[in-house]
Scaffold this active site. Structure first.
Site, short mmCIF file in Angstrom:
data_model
loop_
_atom_site.label_atom_id
_atom_site.label_comp_id
_atom_site.label_asym_id
_atom_site.label_seq_id
_atom_site.Cartn_x
_atom_site.Cartn_y
_atom_site.Cartn_z
N ASP A 150 8.20 12.88 -0.20
CA ASP A 150 7.55 11.71 0.78
C ASP A 150 6.78 12.44 1.49
O ASP A 150 6.63 13.68 1.93
CB ASP A 150 8.77 11.30 1.34
CG ASP A 150 8.27 9.95 2.33
OD1 ASP A 150 7.32 9.19 1.92
OD2 ASP A 150 8.95 9.88 3.51
N LYS A 195 -1.48 -8.16 12.41
CA LYS A 195 -2.02 -6.78 12.14
C LYS A 195 -1.48 -6.33 10.83
O LYS A 195 -0.02 -6.84 10.38
CB LYS A 195 -1.53 -6.04 13.08
CG LYS A 195 -0.19 -5.60 13.36
CD LYS A 195 0.57 -4.85 14.31
CE LYS A 195 2.04 -4.58 14.49
NZ LYS A 195 2.33 -3.84 15.56
#
Length: 1096
Positions: free
Chosen positions: A386, A545
């Site tokens: 990750d 957003k």
């Protein structure tokens, strides 16, 4: 009683009804027709065994192993028929192995019981008979009213009944369940304790389900394991208890991971079973061939009985075959399994004790969750990692933003337009206000205060701020990005009060109060979130957003192109970006919006689809306000770690949910991609045909570059060397989640062909399940590479569990990745030592252990087979039964165990500074068929030397005693056994490179123990033994000078070729590891300060 016994044995059946009826406070109907439902108690059980099922369950699991089951059959055969050896010779080692394994597994399960008891015995408060009483967690029943205080975890799944907050809400965090660190809100009409005492209510709900979000989710169910925040206390009714709670139902039963060494070990075991069957069948056939002559079939000194003459030839053949099977059964090393388990269990402590893997700042050390995969750390070929929180710190800091097409950057807490300095006068804030309003209002951040909240409508609405410094506020956000943005707006120095989730929060004092009307939650498909607010003037505005790909296509006004350019610039700097926009509603438009949202949220069918349609209708015709850029710093030594892995021959794939510009920038900054690398892109593919064509183009580019290099350098060897040493012709692949889905649907082979030609792969915009699919794709490819996945968040769990080895980072996104991993470390940089040093050591140790066990058992049982040629295949044993029993348990067990715990072929610093040494052990090279064949042939050769060396010495003249006394068959067998014990012990000593006092103790101590034991065993008449064939045999053997001479000569003959081979190979064909070991030895003896100084 019967139900209790069934519960203890784990056979209690689940509920059959689809729904359950919970009576609050257990106030059941008073009519006589009601039959109470049975529910599970509140005990959490993570243990595997109980007192009642430990023996049968553990025995069943152990006898599933082929070696244990085989020895059980041999033991039963010895009990049923007349065999040449006592049943003790098989029964005692089997009992020892089963007992040691059971003790180890029982101890590990006892630790789980201990942890369960701590949870089940935790004190809780429940309402009983109208009063609040304290009890233990395990005593909570379905229907009980439970009180939970601030910062306590919920002991059961509760439906909220009462909260101390005036608005009847409570805030919880479910980080331990789903990895989300934001505060979730549960709400209900508030009731005090007196009202609860008189409450008559029924909760009708479905039976327990593992889904955290359906049918009851965190919004209306207080889940066990979640924590109460920002609320003094709540009361709730228990609806799901114990193993029926959602947390317990989400305990994923991880599939048993098996290492490559264990698979090789099982293959070798089958080969040795074939060898055993061959020897037994051959011996049986030769026995009957030999007995074809009358004089050998029934000699005068061994007349058959009438029953033996009339017995069935087939049954007699089977009986003889089984007898030979028993005689040779020790070629299968039963103690191998218990030694391997002890080596893995004890060896795993070295990872936790390694101070180089200890992170001082967080006071965290490396953690081993399973010791079964230690050696797999030395075989890794692909690392899937990750990005956020693993390669980076997951600590976000606001750095830049774009407002109305103008870039701003933060300087000493001030927001300055590009080109201005900290000393410049402040510019107009007119263009900033709306943008800052959007950033400070459009979020799900919750604020926790150290002092009690005041009721809404109190005389001082700003008492939270006036009473203490804003530094006493603690923020809880669903992502670090949101928290960083809110902290950035707060750091502007002002505070505003808003009404969020029914609670007023202060962010800017100079901005009036806003009222939250609707929250449009973030989801992975939309990749944005929105709030609809009522302005102080009575108007309605939407702030939204999200990712630029989710906002810019729906924007109709504002500086769209400039903002897009700024977002790309921010991404190239490695900053995480969000785009902010707004939309103003007229009263008529808002009425339509409110109607659509209400209808969608109250829909009984297809609720998610209707919500998605409503969100898409609302979040359009947006006015673009700007973009934010947040920095997530790289962790320490990430670049060095990735480079070390690359030199070790390990390919690194980064799997992230970030946009591809940000991900590529971070890949470049951390060394995953090189500046000179040819970047291939598979992005924004919309159809299968388009994806397939792009993959073919990428494949042709790889082949074209390959052809150019071969033409340029003229020879494939030179080309291969250039690939290995240079970055010029290396490829890097960037693929997004949507394109990956298309590629995996019908073009797996083509996609894998491109990936194999790439040195590094970056997958962006990835969903958690896509990460697991990518790992599975590599795992199941024809090459079957060993994979490792590393991550820190709950979204990495599927990837961690799918890989051969899963590693959790002790980061800031909860502990779910750590709990589901095989190993846990505090920082990514520790991965280098974990693989290059610990993995290298573990693999070499266990590879030698496995092959040495087979070698010493071949040495042990082959003389028994050869002896049958000299005793007319009468099944006479060569060794005494006590020696048969103790050979693997006592005489030869400790030297190999100590070797497998402490052996170091090279110094750890050399392994870490020279990652290329990792290549020497890849592809399970030390357990290849060639090395297995070498150890097996070596065992047979040594066994022949043991037997025929002793036979040549005693064959012509057995009067080796000074008084003319002759040696017998037990003396011959003891001589062979003595030479064998000494040789196999010294053989592992020759394989040892790293000597400690413990190695000397167990090596020479094992030989000494054999001699001392044999003297006592054969020198005393033991009253509990029916026969004592070995009485005074060993003493007579040692009193012969010829026997001592034979022992020394045979040992030297056996081990001399090994010594010559090692010396010859190290000088003519040394491996890279042997070269570095030799250099390190010179460095150590020469007194250089470091290996590097020697090389200079």
């Amino acid at each position: 009683m019967l139900r209790w016994i069934r519960q203890q044995l784990g056979f209690d059946p689940p509920h059959q009804s689809d729904t359950r009826t919970v009576y609050v406070a257990n106030r059941f109907p008073q009519n006589g027709h009601y039959i109470p439902q049975r529910f599970a108690d509140n005990r959490i059980i993570s243990s595997k065994y109980t007192v009642w099922n430990f023996v049968p369950k553990n025995m069943f699991e152990q006898f599933r192993r082929i070696a244990n089951f085989y020895f059980l059959i041999i033991f039963l055969v010895q009990l049923m028929i007349d065999t040449p050896t006592s049943p003790i010779t098989s029964g005692l080692p089997l009992f020892f192995v089963i007992t040691v394994t059971a003790i180890k597994q029982g101890y590990e399960d006892w630790l789980r019981h201990k942890a369960d008891n701590e949870v089940n015995g935790a004190p809780v408060f429940v309402v009983r008979s109208g009063s609040l009483v304290q009890t233990r967690s395990k005593n909570i029943r379905v229907g009980d009213i439970v009180r939970v205080a601030k910062d306590e975890t919920f002991p059961v799944d509760l439906v909220l009944l009462s909260s101390d907050r005036a608005d009847g809400t409570c805030h919880i965090t479910t980080a331990s369940l789903d990895g989300e660190t934001n505060l979730k809100v549960c709400a209900l009409d508030s009731k005090d304790l007196s009202q609860l005492e008189a409450l008559q209510a029924v909760v009708e709900c479905q039976q327990p389900e593992a889904d955290l979000y359906r049918p009851l989710g965190p919004e209306n169910l207080l889940l066990r394991g979640a924590r109460l925040k920002n609320t003094k206390e709540i009361f709730g009714v228990a609806v799901y208890t114990g193993m029926e709670s959602k947390m317990a139902l989400n305990y994923k039963c991880k599939s048993q991971k098996r290492s490559a060494v264990e698979k090789s070990m099982n293959t070798f075991l089958i080969i040795y079973l074939v060898i055993l069957l061959f020897e037994a069948i051959l011996s049986t056939i030769l026995k009957y061939a030999w007995q074809a002559e009358e004089k050998w079939n029934e000699p005068f000194y061994n007349q058959k009985t009438e029953q033996e003459r009339n017995s069935s030839p087939i049954l007699k053949f089977i009986s003889d075959f089984l007898a030979f099977l028993v005689l040779y059964n020790f070629i299968i090393p039963i103690s191998l399994y218990v030694t391997v388990e002890m080596q893995k269990f004890l060896g795993s402590f070295f990872i936790g004790w390694d101070l180089d893997l200890y992170h001082e700042e967080s006071d965290q050390k490396a953690q081993v969750n399973t010791s079964d995969l230690n050696e797999e750390l030395g075989q890794v070929e692909y690392v899937f990692t990750d990005k956020t929180g693993t390669l980076t710190e997951n600590e976000m800091h606001f750095r830049e933003c774009s407002i109305k097409g103008t870039k701003y950057r933060e300087v000493n807490g001030k927001l300055l337009p590009e080109g201005m300095t900290d000393d410049s006068p402040d510019g107009s804030i007119g263009d900033e206000v709306l943008f800052l309003k959007a950033v400070s209002l459009c979020h799900t951040v919750q604020i926790s205060y150290d002092q009690p909240d005041l009721p809404l409508g109190a005389s001082d609405p700003f008492s939270h701020v006036n009473g203490f410094s804003s530094n006493h506020m603690e923020y809880y956000a669903s992502s670090p990005d949101e928290k960083a943005l809110v902290e950035a707006t707060k750091s502007r120095g002002e505070t505003m009060e808003i009404n969020t989730f029914g609670k007023r929060q202060q962010l800017f004092l100079w901005i009036p109060r806003y009222k939250l009307l609707h929250l449009l939650e973030f989801d992975a498909n939309r990749r944005r979130m929105s709030v609809i607010l009522q302005t102080p003037s009575g108007g309605t505005v939407l702030f939204t957003k999200g990712a630029e790909s989710a906002i810019l296509p729906f924007a109709t006004s504002g500086e769209i192109e400039k903002t897009r350019l700024h977002v790309d610039e921010f991404a190239l700097k490695g900053l995480r970006t969000l785009v902010v926009a707004c939309r103003h509603f007229s009263p008529e438009e808002y009425m339509d919006v409110d109607k659509r949202l209400t209808a969608a949220r109250t829909a009984l069918q297809q609720r998610e689809e209707k919500l998605q349609e409503a969100f898409d209708f609302i979040e359009r015709d947006l006015q673009l306000l700007g973009a934010t850029a947040v920095e997530d710093k790289l962790q320490d030594k990430v670049q060095e770690t990735i480079e070390a892995l690359r030199l070790a021959g390990i390919k690194v794939w980064v799997l992230t949910g970030d946009k591809h510009e940000t991900a590529v920038s971070v890949s470049l900054s951390c060394g995953h991609f090189h500046r000179t690398m040819n970047i291939l892109e598979l992005l924004q593919q919309r159809s299968d045909n388009e994806c397939a064509e792009q993959l073919r183009r990428l494949a042709r580019r790889c082949v074209l570059n390959l052809s150019k290099e071969i033409f340029l350098y003229g020879h494939l060897f030179l080309f291969a060397c250039r690939i290995k040493e240079d970055h010029v012709i290396q490829h890097g692949l960037v693929v997004d989640g949507a394109s990956l889905s298309l590629a995996l649907r019908e073009h797996e082979k083509l996609f894998m062909e491109v990936c194999k030609n790439c040195s590094a792969v970056l997958c962006c915009r990835m969903a958690p399940l896509q990460k697991a699919k990518v790992v599975r794709l590599l795992k199941t490819s024809p090459e079957k590479p060993i994979t490792l996945a590393i991550g820190d968040g709950a979204n990495d769990v599927s990837m961690i569990q799918e890989a051969h080895v899963g590693i959790g980072i002790m980061g800031k996104e909860g502990r779910q990745a750590v709990r589901n991993s095989d190993y846990a470390i505090a920082r990514f940089k520790f991965l280098a030592k974990l693989l290059l040093v610990h993995g290298h050591f573990y693999y070499i140790r266990i590879a030698t252990l496995v092959q040495y066990f087979f070698y010493k058992n071949v040495c042990f049982i082959t003389p028994q087979f050869l002896y049958q040629f000299f005793c007319l295949f009468s099944q006479q044993t060569l060794y005494d039964s006590v020696y048969l029993t103790l050979y693997n348990i006592c005489f030869t067990s400790l030297p190999i165990l100590v070797y497998s715990l402490f052996e170091q072929l090279v110094h750890p610093h050399v392994l870490q500074s020279k990652p290329c040494l990792y290549r020497d052990i890849r592809k399970n090279s030390l357990l290849s068929f060639r090395t297995f064949l070498y150890w097996t042939v070596l065992g047979f050769c040594h066994a022949f030397i043991f037997f025929f060396g002793s036979y040549i010495l005693m064959g012509e003249d057995t009067t080796l005693m000074g008084n003319g006394q002759m040696f017998g068959n037990w003396t011959f067998g003891t001589l062979v056994f003595t030479v064998m014990v000494i040789t196999v012990t010294l053989k592992i000593a020759l394989e040892t490179h790293f000597w400690t006092w413990m190695h000397h103790f167990v090596t020479w101590g094992s030989i000494a123990f054999y001699f001392i034991f044999s003297l006592f065993y054969g020198g005393i008449i033991w009253p509990f033994l029916h026969t004592q064939d070995m009485y005074f045999v060993f003493v007579q053997l040692l009193s012969s000078g010829s026997a001592w001479f034979a022992i020394i000569i045979i040992v030297i003959i056996c081990l001399s070729p090994d010594v010559f081979k090692k010396v010859l190979y190290r000088h003519l064909q040394p491996t890279s590891t042997q070269k570095k070991w030799f250099m390190h030895q010179i460095w150590s003896f020469s007194g250089y300060s470091s290996p590097a100084s020697l090389e200079k």
